[in-house]
Write an enzyme that holds these catalytic residues in place. Structure first.
Site, PDB file in Angstrom:
ATOM      1  CB  CYS B  83      -0.909   0.036   1.217  1.00 23.12           C
ATOM      2  SG  CYS B  83      -1.779  -1.495   1.512  1.00 23.12           S
ATOM      3  CE  LYS B 331     -13.997   5.300   7.517  1.00 22.17           C
ATOM      4  NZ  LYS B 331     -14.801   5.318   6.292  1.00 22.17           N
ATOM      5  CG  HIS B 335      -6.057   2.780   1.086  1.00 22.59           C
ATOM      6  ND1 HIS B 335      -4.873   3.183   0.506  1.00 22.59           N
ATOM      7  CD2 HIS B 335      -5.732   1.724   1.879  1.00 22.59           C
ATOM      8  CE1 HIS B 335      -3.887   2.386   0.943  1.00 22.59           C
ATOM      9  NE2 HIS B 335      -4.393   1.492   1.754  1.00 22.59           N
TER      10      HIS B 335
END
Ligand SMILES: [Zn+2]
Lengths: 134, 388
Positions: B83, B331, B335
């Site tokens: 990520c 959030k 993402h």
């Protein structure tokens, strides 16, 4: 989902996963899993080390949306277990209700089925931890 | 060594883009950034992406995107750090410019997650963990973060409500960002009443599955001048670094310290010649609310164990002392994993140019920090951006 030909890949780890065998360096540091270089002192003189399988729960969760391949088992508890020799392992808890799990709960290793594949029929076994029978 | 500058940014709105493919999104973001920079060619391309091979059976993204964007026979590769791929790709682009080998570099972060079934997507995300010792046991990525969150709450006496403030703040800002996936404010109760995904992480503690692409153009100050880029359109990449930690969470010395972020931040602060106090806003990696708290601690904004206090006291709001997630964070903006670090960079540039949307512009922002986490804190990038 992972490819069907997984036999060799899982067979490689059977000592660790069936018997909780980790590593110990020449300076007495123990760790799990075994690796070629001691993560504490960097020693390359590492041999196998048999853990007792006793430990305590230091954190846990209940997996409700599992990765594919684990849907059948949901919901299942997963925990960080600190072994009595010091190292921490991640494993599923078994033979316990979610609301019975607590910080410091004493657990012991047992061998259980972790997963089945439909396509090639491999059944994976490994360590899980259950509450110590009082 | 001369610091590189970002002279162009572009992105597509984050969302569930059923009609659009990975290549379409990436090319659109890239061309937007090139247009913003006022250029029609680049010397090389770096693609931040985590798991295109798993999500859409496509690797070799360097060739795919450069080809479809009509960039010619340039060098182009994918940069992968789970990520944290986007933030890492920005750094590789910056290094290429600093080395002097490449003059004008494009960086695009892209991820297409909604083409996969949710349980498969959950599996692919868990590929960022240790396959043999975590995923093997049925660990999802959320589950690993849940183990951290439970320990954080127990160790410092926090409740689920304390951490929910991070989600509320992110949504408050995201509501004003036209590129955010969730343009909607939420209440504390919304978070607290959402179902558990992996206890104690609830649906609203976690970032959504989504699609997105963002891009930046990096060059040297000298080249930027040559291209006729006005000074107020340049944002300097003043400091940057990244570091790893154990890939297997269980092997970590301290589950509640993002050591990789601490190491990366110390180096980045030093390179930029600043401290945490000089930073005007922080885009931290709040894939889970607890990660926002741990990040603030690792970056030296809060003392260890005090990160959640900043959220409770409102200091993380746009008008607080330490604004975070100014455009919604992971959030609320969303993402799209390998793209996230580039979105953060684009958002920081917009803040520093004074072009953030109304209501979420940090007044007189001079310096911003982005922090992008791969794995459960196993691969972390910190970038510090400054007005020229
Ligand atoms: Zn040792």
């Amino acid at each position: 989902m992972g490819k069907p030909m997984q036999v060799a890949r899982h067979w490689r780890h059977f000592r660790e996963k069936y018997a909780l065998i980790g590593g110990k360096c020449e300076n007495g540091h123990v760790f799990f899993p075994k690796r070629p270089i001691c993560p504490v002192c960097g020693s390359r003189n590492v041999e196998e080390y048999q853990f007792s399988g006793k430990g305590k729960v230091i954190s846990w969760t209940i997996v409700r949306n599992p990765p594919s391949g684990f849907e059948y088992y949901r919901p299942y508890p997963l925990a960080l277990v600190q072994l009595e020799e010091g190292p921490v392992v991640l494993a599923q808890l078994t033979d316990v209700e979610p609301d019975e799990i607590d910080f410091g709960m004493e657990v012991e290793m047992v061998t259980r089925k972790v997963r089945e594949f439909d396509e090639d029929g491999i059944i994976l076994y490994a360590y899980k931890f259950r509450p110590v029978l009082k | 060594m001369e610091k590189p500058v970002i002279i162009g940014v572009g992105m597509v709105p984050v969302g569930e883009h059923w009609r659009v493919s990975l290549r379409d999104m990436a090319v659109e973001a890239l061309l937007n950034a090139m247009e913003d920079a006022g250029i029609d060619k680049v010397d090389s391309l770096y693609v931040g992406n985590m798991a295109s091979g798993s999500f859409i059976e496509q690797e070799n993204l360097g060739a795919l995107i450069a080809d479809w964007a009509g960039l010619g026979n340039i060098p182009a590769v994918k940069v992968e750090a789970a990520c944290g791929s986007g933030g890492a790709a920005v750094q590789e682009g910056a290094k290429a410019v600093m080395s002097g080998l490449e003059d004008v570099v494009a960086v695009v972060g892209v991820e297409k997650m909604t083409d996969a079934w949710p349980s498969d997507a959950t599996r692919y995300l868990a590929y960022a963990a240790d396959a043999e010792w975590e995923l093997f046991h049925g660990a999802s990525f959320v589950a690993l973060n849940a183990l951290i969150m439970r320990l954080y709450m127990k160790t410092y006496g926090y409740t689920e409500e304390d951490l929910a403030h991070f989600a509320v703040n992110a949504h408050r800002n995201g509501a004003k960002n036209p590129y955010a996936m969730f343009k909607k404010e939420i209440k504390l109760e919304t978070v607290l009443n959402s179902p558990y995904v992996a206890d104690p992480i609830k649906l609203f503690d976690a970032a959504p599955m989504c699609d997105g692409a963002a891009a930046v153009i990096i060059t040297s100050k000298e080249k930027a001048k040559e291209l006729g880029v006005p000074k107020d359109r340049m944002v300097e990449l003043a400091g940057f670094w990244r570091a790893i930690d154990t890939i297997n969470l269980a092997n970590r010395e301290d589950f509640l310290t993002l050591k990789a972020a601490r190491v990366a931040a110390e180096k980045a602060y030093k390179m930029a010649g600043v401290t945490a106090k000089d930073i005007d806003f922080f885009e931290v990696h709040d894939a889970f609310t607890v990660m926002a708290a741990l990040s603030l601690e690792a970056l030296g904004v809060a003392e260890k164990g005090k990160g959640a206090v900043l959220a409770k006291e409102g200091q993380i709001a746009i008008d607080g002392d330490y604004p975070i997630q100014t455009m919604g964070g992971l959030k609320a903006r969303g993402h799209p994993v390998g793209a996230t670090g580039v979105y953060q960079t684009v958002e920081a540039v917009l803040q520093l140019r004074g072009e953030a949307p109304e209501g979420i512009q940090v007044p007189d922002a001079e310096i911003g920090l982005t922090q992008n986490i791969g794995g459960t804190g196993s691969n972390i990038t910190v970038n510090i951006l400054r007005r020229v």
